[in-house]
Design a protein around this motif. Sequence first.
Motif, short mmCIF file in Angstrom:
data_model
loop_
_atom_site.label_atom_id
_atom_site.label_comp_id
_atom_site.label_asym_id
_atom_site.label_seq_id
_atom_site.Cartn_x
_atom_site.Cartn_y
_atom_site.Cartn_z
N GLU A 1 14.88 9.05 -6.76
CA GLU A 1 13.80 9.53 -5.90
C GLU A 1 12.51 9.73 -6.67
N SER A 2 12.64 10.19 -7.92
CA SER A 2 11.43 10.51 -8.68
C SER A 2 10.55 9.28 -8.91
N VAL A 3 11.15 8.09 -8.91
CA VAL A 3 10.37 6.88 -9.17
C VAL A 3 10.33 5.91 -7.98
N ALA A 4 10.99 6.28 -6.88
CA ALA A 4 11.12 5.36 -5.74
C ALA A 4 9.78 4.95 -5.12
N ILE A 5 8.76 5.76 -5.32
CA ILE A 5 7.47 5.46 -4.71
C ILE A 5 6.67 4.42 -5.52
N LEU A 6 7.12 4.14 -6.74
CA LEU A 6 6.36 3.22 -7.60
C LEU A 6 6.07 1.85 -6.97
N PRO A 7 7.04 1.20 -6.31
CA PRO A 7 6.68 -0.08 -5.66
C PRO A 7 5.53 0.07 -4.65
N GLN A 8 5.51 1.20 -3.92
CA GLN A 8 4.44 1.45 -2.96
C GLN A 8 3.10 1.67 -3.66
N LEU A 9 3.10 2.48 -4.72
CA LEU A 9 1.85 2.74 -5.46
C LEU A 9 1.38 1.45 -6.13
N PHE A 10 2.34 0.65 -6.61
CA PHE A 10 2.02 -0.64 -7.23
C PHE A 10 1.35 -1.56 -6.21
N MET A 11 1.87 -1.53 -4.98
CA MET A 11 1.31 -2.37 -3.91
C MET A 11 -0.12 -1.95 -3.58
N VAL A 12 -0.35 -0.63 -3.53
CA VAL A 12 -1.70 -0.13 -3.25
C VAL A 12 -2.65 -0.56 -4.37
N SER A 13 -2.19 -0.46 -5.61
CA SER A 13 -3.08 -0.83 -6.71
C SER A 13 -3.31 -2.33 -6.74
N LYS A 14 -2.31 -3.10 -6.30
CA LYS A 14 -2.44 -4.56 -6.30
C LYS A 14 -3.44 -5.04 -5.25
N THR A 15 -3.35 -4.44 -4.06
CA THR A 15 -4.28 -4.85 -3.00
C THR A 15 -5.60 -4.09 -3.12
N GLY A 16 -5.59 -3.00 -3.91
CA GLY A 16 -6.82 -2.26 -4.17
C GLY A 16 -7.23 -1.32 -3.04
N GLU A 17 -6.37 -1.20 -2.00
CA GLU A 17 -6.74 -0.31 -0.90
C GLU A 17 -5.50 0.10 -0.11
N ALA A 18 -5.71 1.12 0.72
CA ALA A 18 -4.64 1.55 1.62
C ALA A 18 -5.27 2.04 2.91
N GLU A 19 -4.61 1.78 4.02
CA GLU A 19 -5.10 2.30 5.29
C GLU A 19 -5.03 3.81 5.24
N SER A 20 -5.88 4.48 6.03
CA SER A 20 -5.89 5.95 6.05
C SER A 20 -4.51 6.51 6.37
N ILE A 21 -3.85 5.91 7.34
CA ILE A 21 -2.56 6.43 7.78
C ILE A 21 -1.53 6.31 6.65
N THR A 22 -1.62 5.24 5.87
CA THR A 22 -0.73 5.09 4.72
C THR A 22 -1.04 6.15 3.68
N SER A 23 -2.32 6.48 3.53
CA SER A 23 -2.72 7.54 2.59
C SER A 23 -2.18 8.89 3.03
N HIS A 24 -2.23 9.15 4.34
CA HIS A 24 -1.70 10.42 4.83
C HIS A 24 -0.20 10.49 4.56
N TYR A 25 0.47 9.37 4.76
CA TYR A 25 1.91 9.31 4.51
C TYR A 25 2.19 9.64 3.04
N LEU A 26 1.45 8.99 2.14
CA LEU A 26 1.67 9.22 0.71
C LEU A 26 1.35 10.66 0.31
N PHE A 27 0.32 11.22 0.93
CA PHE A 27 -0.06 12.59 0.60
C PHE A 27 1.03 13.58 1.02
N ALA A 28 1.55 13.39 2.24
CA ALA A 28 2.61 14.28 2.74
C ALA A 28 3.87 14.13 1.89
N LEU A 29 4.19 12.89 1.53
CA LEU A 29 5.40 12.64 0.75
C LEU A 29 5.28 13.21 -0.67
N GLY A 30 4.09 13.08 -1.26
CA GLY A 30 3.88 13.61 -2.60
C GLY A 30 3.83 15.14 -2.62
#
Lengths: 211, 10
Positions: free
Chosen positions: A126-155
Amino acid sequence: MNIFRLVGDLSHLLAIIILLLKIWKTRSCAGISGKSQILFAIVYTSRYLDLPNFVSMYNTLMKIVFIAASYATVYLIYMKFKATYDHNHDTFRVEFLVLPSFVLALLINHDFTVLEVLWTFSIYMESVAILPQLFMVSKTGEAESITSHYLFALGSYRALYILNWIYRYTTEDHYDLIAIVAGIVQTVLYCDFFYLYITKVLKGKKLQLPA
Amino acid sequence: NFLIDLHDEL
């Protein structure tokens, strides 16, 4: 149960609901890492094999919801809305997360039994499971607001758990080093994102990384 | 069983 844990759990639940609703309402899983979601399904499955060990109605219900929601999310991404899944940007090599987590669980655990090793594996995973998602955001260079809210709540959920552990240590003398160390690692991985979220998303801007 | 007690969180 203390306020930190309760708010942490609710934040975790909120994250899962935000993600499911986002995919369902937009009929699209664009920008979402299917790999992270598979890892979360593995996390909940291996951790909640202890479901027969009844702790409380609250725990049992939450465990069932987390397992069901994680499989529903994976189903939406890989089956129902497969056409919208952005697999070209979801290229993180998950074996680099799964295998070390498993080996570490075999080496460092509270008890060398199947259930306990799987529980420990789920904590490390669990501690590293979000890395593919963070990697994807850094690769595309952006995230939709709703995806950001999701990541904020999860973090936030694991960060709140750290406060819960401090509270429990001082009031009950209860602590679990494996969960604490992994929880700190997990929270640290979100720090960069938290900074961007607070400085950009909360001010109404899109989360966009500098080119 | 201390392990069950240990895993009383989610």
